[in-house]
Each structure stands twice: as structure tokens, then as C-alpha cells.
Design an enzyme around this catalytic site. Sequence first.
Site, PDB file in Angstrom:
ATOM      1  N   ARG A  97       1.656  13.913 -20.353  1.00  0.00           N
ATOM      2  CA  ARG A  97       2.427  12.759 -19.845  1.00  0.00           C
ATOM      3  C   ARG A  97       3.913  13.114 -19.789  1.00  0.00           C
ATOM      4  NH1 ARG A  97       4.042   8.787 -22.869  1.00  0.00           N
ATOM      5  NH2 ARG A  97       2.226   8.670 -24.220  1.00  0.00           N
ATOM      6  N   TYR A 117      12.783   1.109   3.782  1.00  0.00           N
ATOM      7  CA  TYR A 117      11.382   1.039   3.392  1.00  0.00           C
ATOM      8  C   TYR A 117      11.151  -0.266   2.620  1.00  0.00           C
ATOM      9  CZ  TYR A 117       6.967   1.615   1.230  1.00  0.00           C
ATOM     10  OH  TYR A 117       5.682   1.361   0.818  1.00  0.00           O
ATOM     11  N   ASP A 175      16.977   8.340   0.107  1.00  0.00           N
ATOM     12  CA  ASP A 175      15.563   8.470   0.460  1.00  0.00           C
ATOM     13  C   ASP A 175      15.514   9.349   1.707  1.00  0.00           C
ATOM     14  OD1 ASP A 175      13.008   8.230   1.493  1.00  0.00           O
ATOM     15  OD2 ASP A 175      12.796   6.105   1.020  1.00  0.00           O
ATOM     16  N   LYS A 201       4.126  11.929   2.315  1.00  0.00           N
ATOM     17  CA  LYS A 201       4.354  12.077   3.766  1.00  0.00           C
ATOM     18  C   LYS A 201       4.436  13.568   4.142  1.00  0.00           C
ATOM     19  CE  LYS A 201       4.861   7.632   3.201  1.00  0.00           C
ATOM     20  NZ  LYS A 201       3.772   6.700   3.346  1.00  0.00           N
TER      21      LYS A 201
HETATM   22  C1  LIG Z   1      10.669   5.994   3.731  1.00  0.00           C
HETATM   23  C2  LIG Z   1       9.703   5.705   2.613  1.00  0.00           C
HETATM   24  N1  LIG Z   1      10.160   5.683   1.351  1.00  0.00           N
HETATM   25  C3  LIG Z   1       9.322   5.443   0.313  1.00  0.00           C
HETATM   26  C4  LIG Z   1       7.985   5.191   0.498  1.00  0.00           C
HETATM   27  C5  LIG Z   1       7.086   4.928  -0.693  1.00  0.00           C
HETATM   28  O1  LIG Z   1       6.311   6.048  -0.981  1.00  0.00           O
HETATM   29  P1  LIG Z   1       4.798   6.010  -1.558  1.00  0.00           P
HETATM   30  O2  LIG Z   1       3.940   5.288  -0.558  1.00  0.00           O
HETATM   31  O3  LIG Z   1       4.469   7.438  -1.743  1.00  0.00           O
HETATM   32  O4  LIG Z   1       4.843   5.254  -2.858  1.00  0.00           O
HETATM   33  C6  LIG Z   1       7.471   5.199   1.796  1.00  0.00           C
HETATM   34  C7  LIG Z   1       6.039   4.899   2.029  1.00  0.00           C
HETATM   35  O5  LIG Z   1       5.623   4.588   3.114  1.00  0.00           O
HETATM   36  C8  LIG Z   1       8.347   5.467   2.871  1.00  0.00           C
HETATM   37  O6  LIG Z   1       7.915   5.487   4.137  1.00  0.00           O
END
Ligand SMILES: Cc1ncc(COP(=O)(O)O)c(C=O)c1O
Length: 382
Positions: A53, A105, A178, A203
Site C-alpha cells: 500500500r 473535466y 491536467d 487514456k
Molecule cells: C481530462 C481528464 N482528466 C481526468 C480524468 C479522470 O481520470 P480517470 O477516469 O482515470 O479517473 C479524465 C477522465 O475521463 C479526463 O478526461
Amino acid sequence: MSRDEIRKMESMVVQACHYIDAVTGGISTPIQPSTTFARDREYQPIGDYSYSRSENPTYAVLEQVCAQLDGGAQARCFASGMAAITAVFETVNSGEHIVAPRIMYHGAQDWLRRISEKRAIGLSLFDASDPEDLQRAVQPGKTTLVWIETPVNPTWEIIDIAAAAAIAHQAGAMLAVDSTVAPPVTTRALDHGADIVFHSATKYYNGHSDVVAGILVTRELDQRWQEIKLVRQLAGAVLGPFEAWLLLRGMRTLFLRFERASTSALKIAQHFENHSGLEKVLYPGLQSHPGHQIAKRQMINGFGGMLSFMLKGDASKGRQLASRTNLFLPATSLGGVESLIEHRATVEGPHSVVPENLVRLSVGIENCDDLIADLEQALNQL
Ligand SMILES: Cc1ncc(COP(=O)(O)O)c(C=O)c1O
């Protein structure tokens, strides 16, 4: 980072995901499933690990590659992108203030609204299309975190990372980016002044739509980073050795996949830019895109595989288009080898601020002419 340096990263990621096993000579990173690690007769740890962990040898290989890719001091992998994002948000205290884009997001924004209400954390949302608006949103001395996303999902505005870093730092805040849609194949956010960079590794990093994972990379081993690591350890948001191994496997082709998706997305955007059924094509690689000049400077090896169509006519056409394609699969997510299409407002739900006529495309690695023909036939059905 120059294009030449990027080319070196391309070789590094392929090679670093290998690992020559000292005993067998095997070239695939071993999966270490052990949750715990034994001590010797003096009761000293035999290796560098104690309990999975906290840390695990398979995550450690992945984290080294990720830190190198983004040019950071250290990386940590998480059980999902959201687990990584919430670990960053967890470091903000009551009474402090966060700034984030109005369109971003949606899951991350939902979480920001939640902690803002529950923990008396101030939250200001700024308009990513207006470079002055971030400056207006920060509160010097009170803002401790500026969270940005670029390109902004799903309208693909470009935020100038260096300018955002200057504004955040002047206000006494850190900048977290991000960069899911612009992996270090094309943008290294830390090089532009960010303090932490985040990737939903679900992704492009993994690229095969079969692992949920998140990555954080820090520029400095500061107090906030120690707290983030503690949050991962205590909240238990670890990835798991098999998923870490799958990610290492996927990342070997990260450059190939991203470059192919970028080339195809640009062709698709240019092909449909003046289509009679469309009000607009949103893609930072188009010269007509308002953020194109910044994108050219910030995305030095392709504009990525994400674009959106704004449809003419009544709002229901967006949903119709998203269900008339054959190659583009009607599913949410992005960055996989297969192309996806989605009606974003439906996926985000009733609180969505995304226009009803917007359809988001994630371009994969199929034949580009086939993808164009698929979109043509779907548009012809509306
Ligand atoms: C731009 C972006 N940031 C964060 C996330 C969140 O990631 P996760 O789905 O791996 O938790 C996503 C998910 O679609 C995303 O498209």
C-alpha cells in the site's frame, strides 16, 4: 524541451519499460504481486520495500519512467486519475482558495465543488478562453492551488502554462496541470513552470481502454509532495502491480499512438472545417483556432487526437450523430487505439455546461480515410 530531446524520450520510454531480469535474462518487467516484504535475521528489511500500500517494485519501474518522461523529481501512480486528482486537492486546507477553469473535466470539478462546500475552501472558476480571467480569479495570499487543464476538455481552448505559472506563483499558489490530452510526447508542463503535472493514465498512457490509472509527477520533493504520498498511502489509492505492468506495456507505444492520432485528427479537422452541416470544428491544430499560436509553442510534437464538432440545427442532432457512426464507437473516454464518439452533455448529465450541439471525437489509430468516410456517412444521415 526541443524536438530532438523529445526524440530521445521516445527511445527512453521503449527501453526503460524493459528490464533485464538478473536471474533469468527475461526482458519484461517482472510483476511483483507480494503485498508484504520480509526482513532478515537482524530484523532489517531485505530490500527497499515493506508493504505494497506504500511502495512496490513494479510500481517503482513505472514511476521512474513517468518521472523521466515529464522531467520531474518523482512520480507516483494511483488507482485512477480521480484518485490522483483528489490526492492533490486533499492538500488544500479549510479557509484556502482554489482556482480552476469553468469548463474542465467534469468529475474533477464536481469534486472541487464538493470540498468547497464541505470544507469551507474558496473556489473560483475562470474562463479559459480569456487570458485575463485567471489573473482576476486568483486571490493573492489566499489562493494556494491553481488547477488548469490544457487543452480544455471538451472545447479544446489552450491555456498558456507559463503565463498561468507566473500568475499562480505571484499569488503564492502552486500550479497543477491536467495534461491528460497532451502527454509529454508533445507537452512537458513542468518545463513550462508547472509544479505538478497530472495524467489520467487510463487514456493515452495505457492506450488500450483496459486499465484505469492516474499519474502525478512533481518538480520538487517539497512538503506538499510528501503530503500527496501520505494521502496515497493512508487512503490506499494504489494501482496494483498487474495494472502497473499493463501500463508499462502500453507506454512502449505511447509515442507511436499519439503521433498517429495527432496526424489523423488534424486531417479530420481540416477535412470537416467547412462542412455545411457543422457550425464549427474545435481543434487546436487548426489555424483558425484562437489558441493555435500558443498550441504551436506548447504542443511541439502534435496537437493530439481530440477534437469536437459543433453541429448546425437543432440540439438533438448531436445525439443523433453520436449514434450513426460505424467505426467511431459510441462510448465515453479518450486516448485509446480505437476511435470514440460521444455526446458530451448527455454523458456529463444535467449539470453539464457543455453546449448541446457539441460532439466529442477521440481519434484512434485506424486508417484515417476510413474514419473520414465514417463521419461523412453519419453526417449525411442527419
Ligand atoms: C481530462 C481528464 N482528466 C481526468 C480524468 C479522470 O481520470 P480517470 O477516469 O482515470 O479517473 C479524465 C477522465 O475521463 C479526463 O478526461
